[in-house]
Design an enzyme around this catalytic site. Structure first.
Site, mmCIF file in Angstrom:
data_model
loop_
_atom_site.group_PDB
_atom_site.id
_atom_site.type_symbol
_atom_site.label_atom_id
_atom_site.label_comp_id
_atom_site.label_asym_id
_atom_site.label_seq_id
_atom_site.Cartn_x
_atom_site.Cartn_y
_atom_site.Cartn_z
ATOM 1 C CE1 TYR A 144 -2.166 1.862 11.950
ATOM 2 C CE2 TYR A 144 -2.873 1.527 9.619
ATOM 3 C CZ TYR A 144 -2.911 1.238 10.830
ATOM 4 O OH TYR A 144 -4.276 0.842 11.314
ATOM 5 C CG ASP A 239 3.462 -2.157 5.163
ATOM 6 O OD1 ASP A 239 2.570 -2.425 4.095
ATOM 7 O OD2 ASP A 239 2.953 -1.543 6.257
ATOM 8 C CE LYS A 267 -4.157 1.596 3.001
ATOM 9 N NZ LYS A 267 -3.207 1.732 3.653
HETATM 10 C C1 LIG Z 1 -3.395 1.032 5.256
HETATM 11 C C2 LIG Z 1 -1.953 0.252 5.519
HETATM 12 C C3 LIG Z 1 -1.918 -0.780 6.287
HETATM 13 C C4 LIG Z 1 -3.128 -1.458 6.868
HETATM 14 O O1 LIG Z 1 -3.845 -2.076 5.975
HETATM 15 P P1 LIG Z 1 -5.607 -2.193 6.278
HETATM 16 O O2 LIG Z 1 -5.777 -2.794 5.302
HETATM 17 O O3 LIG Z 1 -6.072 -1.118 6.581
HETATM 18 O O4 LIG Z 1 -5.617 -3.269 7.370
HETATM 19 C C5 LIG Z 1 -0.646 -1.250 6.707
HETATM 20 N N1 LIG Z 1 0.331 -0.788 6.049
HETATM 21 C C6 LIG Z 1 0.627 0.374 5.623
HETATM 22 C C7 LIG Z 1 1.685 1.017 4.835
HETATM 23 C C8 LIG Z 1 -0.823 0.978 5.207
HETATM 24 O O5 LIG Z 1 -0.767 2.070 4.537
#
Ligand SMILES: *Cc1c(COP(=O)(O)O)cnc(C)c1O
Length: 428
Positions: A144, A239, A267
């Protein structure tokens, strides 16, 4: 436990907010029942609208690494608020947090701040395309990267929870530029390079996946991606929205010893306020506006309140030499404790863990990619989730999510959690 007030609040929310929530997984769809509504949180605990105290294993899906309402972070936010909450004009604060990030994270020279992980990943891909002059990207099933169109192709997290990996509204035109590979399957990536040769701008990956439960990269997998990118003049995007400042100060790059070309954050980097960021070497970042032609902007980007919360959090992390060890140790205790209880019961299970990320899948098959993650028995998961909730433990309300431990969690809390787990196992 009673959830009367939460139920009433959920009913009221549904009248004016689609599904009653502002982010899908919160709605408990995959586990059933009514989501709890939070009144406040402190340290390792959530307090819901019915007055229940819950031990929190999601830490706001990662950001609250130091625990909720951490004193120094709250004080910093309060002090900043008095000086104004947004200017749309540069501040020294942005340079201070950028310096800290650049020093902490391997292989980057410059960082641009945005407001969410989604924005960070979306912008990182645009930058990779602009830099390489190529259009296609490779992503992995079950990973994701936020809800931007290019990533909603077999995405993890809420997108799989609902069994609707391909969202309506994503055009064919967009989808055709996102190529799909299997996590931990280097051959599937080689095949894509073989077919699409010169068209691939970047590979984007969660170096440790956390959106199909927690899934670790197998030996040689990330190294293999690194060399495929080098051979094909493509960029490797890590990511690290989840793993950044969680697996180590320098994230997965530091922990696993592999260098990415572009890194995204979210985060933890915002310390509980909405912050994302993306970073790379100077030669790549110089393509970005206003230095270069790749456009990217934001009214609230570098917002002083958010920067202050992020900076204070990152300063606390960098000063605390044992923090990551402590988190690892607590997570190991939780994992091994649960494992020995579930083994006694004879329930099929797989635990995956790295650092303060861990997950439990109810299957006998090792969970190494999206397909194997999907083998988990969801009836067991539902019963487990609600069984733990009734006993005062808040787990992620989906089998496709990792747990995120925080430093406020005590060994007593872990004992409490293990007792709750034992009690639940007895009840089934
Ligand atoms: C949470 C998450 C996102 C998206 O971040 P948001 O602040 O919710 O838009 C992207 N990549 C990873 C790996 C994530 O866990």
């Amino acid at each position: 436990m009673l959830y009367q007030r939460s139920s009433a609040l959920f009913e009221a929310a549904k009248e004016v907010i689609p599904g009653g929530v502002n982010s899908p997984v919160r709605a408990f769809k995959s586990v059933g029942g009514t989501p709890i509504f939070v009144e406040k949180a402190k340290g390792a605990y959530l307090y819901d609208a019915d007055g229940n105290r819950l031990i929190d294993y999601i830490s706001s899906w990662g950001p609250m690494l130091l625990g909720h309402a951490q004193e120094e972070v709250i004080e910093a936010i309060q002090k900043q608020a008095e000086k104004g909450t947004s200017y749309g004009i540069p501040t020294a604060l942005e340079t201070a947090i950028a310096e800290l990030v650049v020093n902490a994270v391997p292989n980057i020279d410059k960082v641009r701040f945005v407001n969410s992980g989604t924005e960070a990943c979306m912008s990182a891909v645009r930058l990779a395309r602009g830099y390489t002059g190529k259009e296609k990207i490779i992503k992995f099933a079950g990973c994701y990267h936020g809800h931007s169109d290019a990533f909603l192709i077999q995405a993890g997290s809420g997108a799989v929870t609902f069994g609707a990996p391909n969202s309506p509204g994503v055009t064919q035109g967009t989808a055709k530029d996102t190529l799909l590979a299997r996590y931990n399957d280097l051959a599937s990536v080689e095949e894509l390079f073989h077919q699409h040769g010169d068209a691939i701008a970047a590979i984007i990956i969660e170096p440790v996946a956390g959106n199909m439960g927690c899934i670790l990269p197998q030996d040689g997998f990330l190294e293999g991606l690194r060399s495929l990118c080098d051979q094909n003049n493509a960029l490797l995007i890590f990511d690290e929205v989840m793993t950044g400042f969680r697996l180590a100060l320098g994230g997965a790059q530091e922990r696993l010893g592999i260098q990415a070309d572009v890194v995204t954050f979210g985060k933890v980097i915002g310390g509980g306020l909405p912050v994302g960021a993306f970073a790379a070497r100077a030669e790549i970042m110089k393509e970005l506006a206003p230095e270069g032609p790749v456009y990217q902007a934001g009214t609230l980007s570098g917002n002083p309140l958010a920067m202050r919360a992020g900076l204070t959090t990152l300063e606390l992390l960098s000063k605390d030499k044992d923090l990551f060890e402590r988190l690892d140790d607590k997570t190991e205790k939780l994992h091994l404790g649960m494992q020995s209880l579930i083994e006694k019961k004879g329930l099929p299970h797989q635990f995956n863990r790295l650092g303060s990320m861990v997950s439990l899948h109810f299957t006998e098959t090792p969970v190494v990619d999206f397909e194997t993650a999907a083998l988990g028995n969801n009836d067991h998961f539902k019963a487990y989730f609600h069984g733990m909730l009734d006993r005062g433990v808040y787990l992620p309300p989906s089998a496709f999510e990792s747990y995120f431990l925080n430093d406020a969690l005590s060994y007593k809390d872990i004992e409490f959690t293990l007792d709750a787990f034992e009690d639940w196992l007895k009840s089934i």
